[in-house]
Design a protein around this motif. Sequence first.
Motif, PDB file in Angstrom:
ATOM      1  N   THR A  78      16.694  -2.411  -6.854  1.00  0.00           N
ATOM      2  CA  THR A  78      16.403  -1.032  -7.321  1.00  0.00           C
ATOM      3  C   THR A  78      15.374  -0.238  -6.354  1.00  0.00           C
ATOM      4  N   HIS A  79      14.188  -1.085  -5.992  1.00  0.00           N
ATOM      5  CA  HIS A  79      13.164  -0.488  -5.298  1.00  0.00           C
ATOM      6  C   HIS A  79      13.680   0.002  -3.890  1.00  0.00           C
ATOM      7  N   LEU A  80      14.655  -0.821  -3.327  1.00  0.00           N
ATOM      8  CA  LEU A  80      15.089  -0.851  -1.934  1.00  0.00           C
ATOM      9  C   LEU A  80      16.189   0.484  -2.067  1.00  0.00           C
ATOM     10  N   THR A  81      16.973   0.513  -3.041  1.00  0.00           N
ATOM     11  CA  THR A  81      17.613   1.804  -3.136  1.00  0.00           C
ATOM     12  C   THR A  81      17.181   3.070  -3.437  1.00  0.00           C
ATOM     13  N   VAL A  82      16.005   3.056  -3.977  1.00  0.00           N
ATOM     14  CA  VAL A  82      15.364   4.225  -4.405  1.00  0.00           C
ATOM     15  C   VAL A  82      14.629   4.649  -2.873  1.00  0.00           C
ATOM     16  N   TYR A 130       0.803  -1.267   0.112  1.00  0.00           N
ATOM     17  CA  TYR A 130      -0.026  -0.089  -0.236  1.00  0.00           C
ATOM     18  C   TYR A 130       0.759   1.183   0.075  1.00  0.00           C
ATOM     19  N   VAL A 131       2.091   1.241   0.653  1.00  0.00           N
ATOM     20  CA  VAL A 131       2.809   2.280   0.908  1.00  0.00           C
ATOM     21  C   VAL A 131       3.605   2.648  -0.527  1.00  0.00           C
ATOM     22  N   MET A 132       3.691   1.662  -1.193  1.00  0.00           N
ATOM     23  CA  MET A 132       4.279   1.755  -2.740  1.00  0.00           C
ATOM     24  C   MET A 132       3.209   2.122  -3.680  1.00  0.00           C
ATOM     25  N   GLY A 133       2.119   2.164  -3.312  1.00  0.00           N
ATOM     26  CA  GLY A 133       1.068   2.755  -4.307  1.00  0.00           C
ATOM     27  C   GLY A 133       0.117   1.824  -4.714  1.00  0.00           C
ATOM     28  N   PHE A 134       0.284   0.415  -4.314  1.00  0.00           N
ATOM     29  CA  PHE A 134      -0.690  -0.647  -4.910  1.00  0.00           C
ATOM     30  C   PHE A 134      -2.096  -0.485  -4.289  1.00  0.00           C
ATOM     31  N   SER A 135      -3.030  -0.883  -5.233  1.00  0.00           N
ATOM     32  CA  SER A 135      -4.564  -0.679  -5.014  1.00  0.00           C
ATOM     33  C   SER A 135      -4.783  -1.745  -3.950  1.00  0.00           C
ATOM     34  N   GLU A 136      -5.950  -1.641  -3.370  1.00  0.00           N
ATOM     35  CA  GLU A 136      -6.449  -2.670  -2.250  1.00  0.00           C
ATOM     36  C   GLU A 136      -7.023  -3.931  -3.281  1.00  0.00           C
ATOM     37  N   SER A 137      -7.312  -3.557  -4.403  1.00  0.00           N
ATOM     38  CA  SER A 137      -7.953  -4.589  -5.053  1.00  0.00           C
ATOM     39  C   SER A 137      -6.667  -5.444  -5.702  1.00  0.00           C
ATOM     40  N   PHE A 138      -5.709  -4.803  -6.116  1.00  0.00           N
ATOM     41  CA  PHE A 138      -4.616  -5.412  -6.948  1.00  0.00           C
ATOM     42  C   PHE A 138      -3.695  -6.047  -5.920  1.00  0.00           C
ATOM     43  N   ALA A 139      -3.368  -5.468  -4.812  1.00  0.00           N
ATOM     44  CA  ALA A 139      -2.373  -5.984  -3.858  1.00  0.00           C
ATOM     45  C   ALA A 139      -2.357  -7.580  -3.137  1.00  0.00           C
TER      46      ALA A 139
END
Length: 333
Positions: A92-96, A42-51
């Motif tokens: 990459t995600h963790l680095t950002v 959720y913090v990364m922007g995933f929607s509740e339906s897709f997560a």
Amino acid sequence: MKKYLPVILRIVVAFLFLISAVAKMYPSPYFAITTFEVKQLYVMGFSESFAPYFSRTLIGLEIALGLLLLQPNYLKKLVIPSTILMLLVFTTHLTVETIQNGGNSGNCGCFGELLPMTPIEAIIKNVVAILLLVVLSKLTNPSTTRKNNFWVLTTVTLASILAVFMLAPIQPQTTAVATTNDGVTEVEFTNVTDGAPAPVQSIYAQYFPNIDKNKKIVALFAPGCEHCRDAAKELTALKNEDENFPEMSVLFMDEEADLIPEFFEYAGKKYPYQVLDIINFWKILGDEQDTPGIIYLWNGNVIEEWDGINDNKFVTSELVEALSKPYSTETNK
């Protein structure tokens, strides 16, 4: 040694992937995966339906890659490159995240709640795993594999993903709402008195109609959490010592809900409560907070709050001190 090194490397990296997948399902698959969704996706922007679909597919892929590293089919052509690619995406995600928010604190979720790991620690782990895979790729001779059966890859991958969906079926969200007989949520407010904050409607009013009236305590507990039980017992002791201690209501996480009677027995008193599904529970508590959560309300205003077992953990003396203080705009959080 050169003969056995590729086997050792395959086992080591496969173990990392398998333990990562298992850890994301600890202590119980649905609870752990849903918590991973709320606190990470959720913090990364995933929607509740897709997560829910993404999280289960991701864990299934981790299991599949861990298993496929232990077999010979398309090992050098597909399995090792796919594993390196997944690690590169994670890194990459963790680095950002590290650049934006710092990487010395918080749990990246790589090993769930079983083995908390900061983003920087996870980056180091991933880089080491990538280097091991590069060495493994160089040591792996495609000519030693007589057969390359693509169906082995697809079968293992689909079976792994399906297994995760079966272990943690996606469940519809439920929300408990306290209502009056006519079905309208009831919220009562006191008149503004000297030294008291102006009444506001809190997010807890949907669960407890009179929670925004005067001073109240809201506790967010997991029924099987030992720290939650201890906090509830300490609150009961305060209530037994002071007849004017604020009324307390409890929001329970719907994980091991059958332990609620045992929870209240340990606490020494039964309090009004509602049971929330895991997603709504974390929404109320906060994705960066942890159990036990204790909130001191005054006319619906959050005056003080505690959570978890670390720096902001609940301390009875702090609550007693907060209750005795007069209201001011600086006091209100």
